[in-house]
Design a protein around this motif. Structure first.
Motif, PDB file in Angstrom:
ATOM      1  N   ARG A 168      69.544  44.993  24.171  1.00 38.50           N
ATOM      2  CA  ARG A 168      70.516  45.100  25.259  1.00 38.50           C
ATOM      3  C   ARG A 168      70.040  44.339  26.491  1.00 38.50           C
ATOM      4  O   ARG A 168      70.805  43.637  27.139  1.00 38.50           O
ATOM      5  CB  ARG A 168      70.748  46.579  25.607  1.00 38.50           C
ATOM      6  N   ASN A 169      68.743  44.457  26.793  1.00 37.07           N
ATOM      7  CA  ASN A 169      68.205  43.739  27.948  1.00 37.07           C
ATOM      8  C   ASN A 169      68.229  42.234  27.732  1.00 37.07           C
ATOM      9  O   ASN A 169      68.451  41.467  28.670  1.00 37.07           O
ATOM     10  CB  ASN A 169      66.782  44.205  28.250  1.00 37.07           C
ATOM     11  N   SER A 170      67.989  41.768  26.499  1.00 41.43           N
ATOM     12  CA  SER A 170      67.978  40.326  26.245  1.00 41.43           C
ATOM     13  C   SER A 170      69.393  39.745  26.265  1.00 41.43           C
ATOM     14  O   SER A 170      69.585  38.596  26.646  1.00 41.43           O
ATOM     15  CB  SER A 170      67.293  40.004  24.915  1.00 41.43           C
ATOM     16  N   THR A 171      70.384  40.526  25.878  1.00 44.36           N
ATOM     17  CA  THR A 171      71.764  40.008  25.889  1.00 44.36           C
ATOM     18  C   THR A 171      72.311  39.911  27.310  1.00 44.36           C
ATOM     19  O   THR A 171      73.330  39.266  27.531  1.00 44.36           O
ATOM     20  CB  THR A 171      72.700  40.877  25.032  1.00 44.36           C
ATOM     21  N   ARG A 172      71.636  40.506  28.235  1.00 52.10           N
ATOM     22  CA  ARG A 172      72.063  40.446  29.629  1.00 52.10           C
ATOM     23  C   ARG A 172      72.076  39.006  30.150  1.00 52.10           C
ATOM     24  O   ARG A 172      72.821  38.664  31.052  1.00 52.10           O
ATOM     25  CB  ARG A 172      71.118  41.310  30.462  1.00 52.10           C
ATOM     26  N   TYR A 173      71.238  38.150  29.563  1.00 55.20           N
ATOM     27  CA  TYR A 173      71.101  36.773  30.034  1.00 55.20           C
ATOM     28  C   TYR A 173      71.914  35.778  29.196  1.00 55.20           C
ATOM     29  O   TYR A 173      71.780  34.575  29.372  1.00 55.20           O
ATOM     30  CB  TYR A 173      69.621  36.375  30.021  1.00 55.20           C
ATOM     31  N   VAL A 174      72.739  36.289  28.287  1.00 58.23           N
ATOM     32  CA  VAL A 174      73.547  35.427  27.427  1.00 58.23           C
ATOM     33  C   VAL A 174      74.986  35.451  27.937  1.00 58.23           C
ATOM     34  O   VAL A 174      75.516  36.518  28.255  1.00 58.23           O
ATOM     35  CB  VAL A 174      73.481  35.913  25.954  1.00 58.23           C
ATOM     36  N   SER A 175      75.577  34.264  27.980  1.00 57.72           N
ATOM     37  CA  SER A 175      76.969  34.165  28.406  1.00 57.72           C
ATOM     38  C   SER A 175      77.845  34.994  27.464  1.00 57.72           C
ATOM     39  O   SER A 175      77.604  35.055  26.257  1.00 57.72           O
ATOM     40  CB  SER A 175      77.409  32.692  28.372  1.00 57.72           C
ATOM     41  N   TYR A 176      78.887  35.605  28.017  1.00 57.32           N
ATOM     42  CA  TYR A 176      79.761  36.454  27.211  1.00 57.32           C
ATOM     43  C   TYR A 176      80.361  35.699  26.035  1.00 57.32           C
ATOM     44  O   TYR A 176      80.466  36.233  24.939  1.00 57.32           O
ATOM     45  CB  TYR A 176      80.876  37.055  28.077  1.00 57.32           C
ATOM     46  N   LYS A 177      80.739  34.439  26.236  1.00 61.73           N
ATOM     47  CA  LYS A 177      81.359  33.658  25.156  1.00 61.73           C
ATOM     48  C   LYS A 177      80.374  33.388  24.014  1.00 61.73           C
ATOM     49  O   LYS A 177      80.774  33.184  22.880  1.00 61.73           O
ATOM     50  CB  LYS A 177      81.948  32.350  25.687  1.00 61.73           C
ATOM     51  N   ASP A 178      79.062  33.438  24.292  1.00 56.29           N
ATOM     52  CA  ASP A 178      78.042  33.197  23.265  1.00 56.29           C
ATOM     53  C   ASP A 178      77.444  34.499  22.720  1.00 56.29           C
ATOM     54  O   ASP A 178      76.600  34.469  21.824  1.00 56.29           O
ATOM     55  CB  ASP A 178      76.912  32.332  23.833  1.00 56.29           C
ATOM     56  N   LEU A 179      77.854  35.618  23.245  1.00 56.32           N
ATOM     57  CA  LEU A 179      77.234  36.900  22.900  1.00 56.32           C
ATOM     58  C   LEU A 179      77.373  37.248  21.419  1.00 56.32           C
ATOM     59  O   LEU A 179      76.410  37.699  20.788  1.00 56.32           O
ATOM     60  CB  LEU A 179      77.834  38.009  23.763  1.00 56.32           C
ATOM     61  N   LYS A 180      78.543  37.030  20.847  1.00 60.36           N
ATOM     62  CA  LYS A 180      78.764  37.370  19.448  1.00 60.36           C
ATOM     63  C   LYS A 180      77.847  36.542  18.550  1.00 60.36           C
ATOM     64  O   LYS A 180      77.184  37.082  17.653  1.00 60.36           O
ATOM     65  CB  LYS A 180      80.227  37.158  19.066  1.00 60.36           C
ATOM     66  N   GLN A 181      77.767  35.269  18.790  1.00 59.82           N
ATOM     67  CA  GLN A 181      76.927  34.391  17.964  1.00 59.82           C
ATOM     68  C   GLN A 181      75.452  34.751  18.162  1.00 59.82           C
ATOM     69  O   GLN A 181      74.675  34.792  17.203  1.00 59.82           O
ATOM     70  CB  GLN A 181      77.166  32.929  18.336  1.00 59.82           C
ATOM     71  N   PHE A 182      75.052  35.025  19.390  1.00 59.87           N
ATOM     72  CA  PHE A 182      73.667  35.405  19.676  1.00 59.87           C
ATOM     73  C   PHE A 182      73.306  36.712  18.959  1.00 59.87           C
ATOM     74  O   PHE A 182      72.231  36.838  18.379  1.00 59.87           O
ATOM     75  CB  PHE A 182      73.462  35.551  21.183  1.00 59.87           C
ATOM     76  N   SER A 183      74.214  37.673  18.981  1.00 60.65           N
ATOM     77  CA  SER A 183      73.971  38.967  18.332  1.00 60.65           C
ATOM     78  C   SER A 183      73.797  38.813  16.834  1.00 60.65           C
ATOM     79  O   SER A 183      73.011  39.542  16.220  1.00 60.65           O
ATOM     80  CB  SER A 183      75.114  39.938  18.630  1.00 60.65           C
ATOM     81  N   LEU A 184      74.511  37.887  16.226  1.00 58.31           N
ATOM     82  CA  LEU A 184      74.363  37.638  14.786  1.00 58.31           C
ATOM     83  C   LEU A 184      72.965  37.112  14.455  1.00 58.31           C
ATOM     84  O   LEU A 184      72.431  37.395  13.373  1.00 58.31           O
ATOM     85  CB  LEU A 184      75.429  36.671  14.289  1.00 58.31           C
ATOM     86  N   LEU A 185      72.364  36.375  15.363  1.00 61.81           N
ATOM     87  CA  LEU A 185      71.006  35.876  15.161  1.00 61.81           C
ATOM     88  C   LEU A 185      69.976  36.996  15.140  1.00 61.81           C
ATOM     89  O   LEU A 185      68.929  36.881  14.535  1.00 61.81           O
ATOM     90  CB  LEU A 185      70.646  34.835  16.231  1.00 61.81           C
ATOM     91  N   LEU A 186      70.275  38.078  15.863  1.00 55.87           N
ATOM     92  CA  LEU A 186      69.345  39.191  15.960  1.00 55.87           C
ATOM     93  C   LEU A 186      69.308  40.047  14.701  1.00 55.87           C
ATOM     94  O   LEU A 186      68.357  40.780  14.461  1.00 55.87           O
ATOM     95  CB  LEU A 186      69.700  40.064  17.169  1.00 55.87           C
ATOM     96  N   ILE A 187      70.358  39.956  13.908  1.00 54.54           N
ATOM     97  CA  ILE A 187      70.440  40.818  12.719  1.00 54.54           C
ATOM     98  C   ILE A 187      69.651  40.302  11.611  1.00 54.54           C
ATOM     99  O   ILE A 187      69.038  39.657  11.137  1.00 54.54           O
ATOM    100  CB  ILE A 187      71.899  41.002  12.272  1.00 54.54           C
TER     101      ILE A 187
END
Length: 187
Positions: A168-187
């Protein structure tokens, strides 16, 4: 709850306690009893009935704990409540422990104004006073000062930052439009 032609409503106390446990206020319970069952109960009567739980609650809050826990999770849930006509923020401090046999148990719940390392220090001291001597791993969020509070009470405890809080803290620095793609990388 009240059967046809029944005049004795002695089981009403159990119903009032059940509604109270589900979060209803004394006024909500009063309105519910009147609207559904035609029973007139004052808020004072309802408070007197629910106050019978206080000794049981105090006994649970002060029960002795085991000496050693393999893992303890510390976290606070933040919520808004109405106090004297104003909405204020509160924090419910939750401590969940896993014992040496793998059994999970809620060790306590405390209510505070807001989450702070100072309040957690008081909670940890209370755990020590209730018999906890060692905790192998403590999972916590990244609250400022929490590591120092833990070290003051349980210096040998390994501190693990909660992965959910880290993500949650790391997603704070990711643009909202890139959040979904970034979250997929974490899985």
């Amino acid at each position: 709850m009240v059967k046809k032609h029944q005049r004795d409503v002695s089981g009403i106390e159990d119903q009032i306690i059940s509604m109270y446990a589900k979060g209803m206020t004394a006024r909500n319970i009063q309105d519910h009893l009147h609207n559904i069952y035609g029973i007139e109960a004052s808020p004072t009567l309802i408070s007197n009935i629910t106050d019978k739980l206080l000794p049981v609650i105090r006994e649970w809050q002060n029960r002795p704990l085991q000496e050693i826990y393999t893992v303890i999770f510390l976290d606070a849930i933040h919520y808004k409540v109405r106090v004297e006509g104003q909405v204020v923020n509160k924090a419910a401090y939750m401590v969940i422990g896993v014992d040496l046999k793998g059994k999970k148990d809620v060790l306590g719940i405390w209510i505070g104004e807001h989450e702070s390392a100072k309040f957690w220090l008081n909670v940890l001291n209370e755990l020590r006073n209730r018999g906890v001597t060692d905790i192998l791993i403590m999972s916590v969020d990244n609250l400022t000062g929490i590591s120092d509070a833990i070290a003051a009470c349980f210096p040998e405890t390994e501190i693990q930052k909660c992965i959910v809080h880290q993500i949650r803290n790391s997603t704070r620095y990711v643009s909202y439009k890139d959040l979904k793609q970034f979250s997929l990388l974490l899985i």
